[in-house]
Design a protein around this motif. Structure first.
Motif, mmCIF file in Angstrom:
data_model
loop_
_atom_site.group_PDB
_atom_site.id
_atom_site.type_symbol
_atom_site.label_atom_id
_atom_site.label_comp_id
_atom_site.label_asym_id
_atom_site.label_seq_id
_atom_site.Cartn_x
_atom_site.Cartn_y
_atom_site.Cartn_z
ATOM 1 N N LYS A 60 0.824 -1.204 0.000
ATOM 2 C CA LYS A 60 0.000 0.000 0.000
ATOM 3 C C LYS A 60 0.859 1.256 0.000
ATOM 4 O O LYS A 60 1.835 1.365 0.743
ATOM 5 N N VAL A 61 0.488 2.189 -0.856
ATOM 6 C CA VAL A 61 1.151 3.492 -0.895
ATOM 7 C C VAL A 61 0.477 4.398 0.130
ATOM 8 O O VAL A 61 -0.746 4.554 0.119
ATOM 9 N N THR A 62 1.267 4.985 1.010
ATOM 10 C CA THR A 62 0.722 5.835 2.067
ATOM 11 C C THR A 62 1.342 7.223 1.996
ATOM 12 O O THR A 62 2.570 7.361 2.045
ATOM 13 N N VAL A 63 0.507 8.231 1.839
ATOM 14 C CA VAL A 63 0.982 9.610 1.901
ATOM 15 C C VAL A 63 1.139 9.977 3.367
ATOM 16 O O VAL A 63 0.189 9.912 4.146
ATOM 17 N N THR A 64 2.340 10.349 3.760
ATOM 18 C CA THR A 64 2.640 10.608 5.162
ATOM 19 C C THR A 64 1.965 11.891 5.640
ATOM 20 O O THR A 64 2.128 12.939 5.003
ATOM 21 N N PRO A 65 1.199 11.832 6.731
ATOM 22 C CA PRO A 65 0.620 13.064 7.282
ATOM 23 C C PRO A 65 1.742 14.013 7.701
ATOM 24 O O PRO A 65 2.539 13.698 8.570
ATOM 25 N N SER A 66 1.824 15.140 7.046
ATOM 26 C CA SER A 66 2.916 16.076 7.325
ATOM 27 C C SER A 66 2.531 17.455 6.838
ATOM 28 O O SER A 66 1.813 17.605 5.852
ATOM 29 N N THR A 71 6.682 22.579 1.412
ATOM 30 C CA THR A 71 8.070 23.019 1.561
ATOM 31 C C THR A 71 9.006 22.113 0.777
ATOM 32 O O THR A 71 9.897 22.580 0.057
ATOM 33 N N ALA A 72 8.794 20.810 0.902
ATOM 34 C CA ALA A 72 9.622 19.850 0.178
ATOM 35 C C ALA A 72 9.416 19.969 -1.329
ATOM 36 O O ALA A 72 10.376 19.921 -2.111
ATOM 37 N N PHE A 73 8.172 20.123 -1.742
ATOM 38 C CA PHE A 73 7.838 20.245 -3.165
ATOM 39 C C PHE A 73 8.546 21.449 -3.779
ATOM 40 O O PHE A 73 9.187 21.353 -4.831
ATOM 41 N N ARG A 74 8.441 22.586 -3.117
ATOM 42 C CA ARG A 74 9.058 23.807 -3.645
ATOM 43 C C ARG A 74 10.582 23.707 -3.647
ATOM 44 O O ARG A 74 11.243 24.144 -4.593
#
Length: 369
Positions: A60-66, A71-74
């Protein structure tokens, strides 16, 4: 992917295509050999997410609650724009299920960032190309060819005169950035090479690479070899779908090879890759060793031995399956006795599988650092 690291730091690859013309003109679509050259890239979805092994074929792919996704994307795309200029992100993940949630997060970050240097196109590869309808990739190409023409490629003459500049790249991803990504990047590279060859009158404007059997053969095999090399480095096996890359169509032997590679990936992912990931994190300095570690086997965080009792499970399944097949093929003295034997071995297989999945966290090799 580790929760505490940026996924693209784990997997980011730039691919270079290089063409020489006999009188000294060099055409380049990306390179690592010099900072002025650019190319097509592949990289994980640039946010915090994880996919830990759990004995399932597709964990399962899980998007980490954060709160740090943006910030990381930019930060990631600021770095990429410094290297390559404009970015066209092509996401090939599914639009449903866990992959769909990750893709939705990717699109949300793109739309929220309001970055004028970014473009985004999500294309559900498995849905659109279901039934081996790879010709439907033309739908994706139709959406992006205007931008590919706009980004151009880098070209300079023998005397060093720059003739064209590449102003952007396509950043492609699926989940593991391997098989679906390989297919699409090959199509992008093919179209770019055709433009280069047409511009310098090597082929006519109404011709394609496929018009020349020898050229087409070499192009397809070079990109299939590239796919295999990246996949071998990252997943431990050759790439999937390379029969399409090499021949332009799917084949029975290609499907069988994909089945074998998928099985080997399953084994590596569940029973070997955790230790390899720990080695990478240790080598890159993502994990700092304390002075108390390693003095005893118990104090070593990566020390793990599977209890011998769990090694009985695969042996039990193999024996039970073999006995089940034997009892199906060889008649018993009575039909009732044969059915009872088959049911016994069948139930043993089912119960062993059930116990295996209940104990999965004690069996799989997950990263420990």
């Amino acid at each position: 992917m580790d929760h505490e690291t940026y996924p693209w730091k784990e997997f980011q690859v730039e691919t270079t295509s290089l063409t020489f013309k006999s009188y000294g003109l060099y055409l380049m679509s990306g390179a690592k050999m010099s900072t002025i050259f650019r190319g097509i890239t592949r990289g994980s979805v640039p946010c915090f997410w994880s996919q830990l092994p759990n004995l399932h074929y597709k964990p399962k792919v899980t998007v980490t609650p954060s709160s740090n996704h943006m910030t990381a994307f930019r930060k990631h795309f600021e770095e990429q724009e410094c290297y390559y200029g404009r970015q066209f992100c092509i996401s090939l993940t599914n639009h449903h299920g866990a992959e769909g949630r990750l893709n939705a997060k990717y699109r949300e970050l793109y739309e929220t960032s309001e970055n004028s240097y970014l473009k985004f196109e999500d294309f559900d590869f498995h849905k659109e190309c279901a039934g081996m309808r790879y010709d439907r990739l033309s739908i994706l190409l139709a959406r992006i060819i205007a931008d590919q023409d706009d980004y151009k490629y880098f070209a300079f003459a023998k005397d060093g005169t720059v003739q064209t500049q590449q102003t952007g790249v396509f950043r492609t991803n699926c989940i593991d950035c391997l098989d679906r990504t390989n297919v699409v990047q090959t199509l992008l590279a093919k179209r770019m090479l055709e433009q280069q060859l047409q511009r310098y009158n090597i082929i006519k404007y109404n011709e394609t690479i496929d018009s020349y059997e020898h050229l087409s053969h070499h192009f397809k095999n070079i990109w299939a070899d590239n796919a295999d090399t990246i996949s071998l480095e990252y997943a431990g096996t050759g790439a999937l779908k390379t029969d399409y890359t090499r021949t332009g169509k799917r084949s029975t032997m290609g499907l069988l090879q994909d089945g074998y590679n998928s099985l080997m990936r399953y084994v590596f992912n569940n029973f070997y890759d955790g230790f390899r990931q720990d080695g990478i994190d240790l080598f890159l300095g993502n994990y700092q060793i304390s002075s108390e570690e390693g003095r005893t086997p118990e104090s070593c965080p990566i020390n793990k031995e599977i209890s011998r009792k769990y090694l009985v499970l695969p042996v039990t399944i193999l024996i039970a399956f073999s006995m089940c097949v034997i009892n199906v093929l060889i008649p018993a003295p009575s039909f009732r006795e044969q059915v009872i034997r088959i049911l016994f071995w069948g139930l043993l297989i089912i119960s062993t599988f059930a116990y295996t999945f209940i104990s999965k966290h004690k069996l799989v090799d997950v990263p420990r650092l």
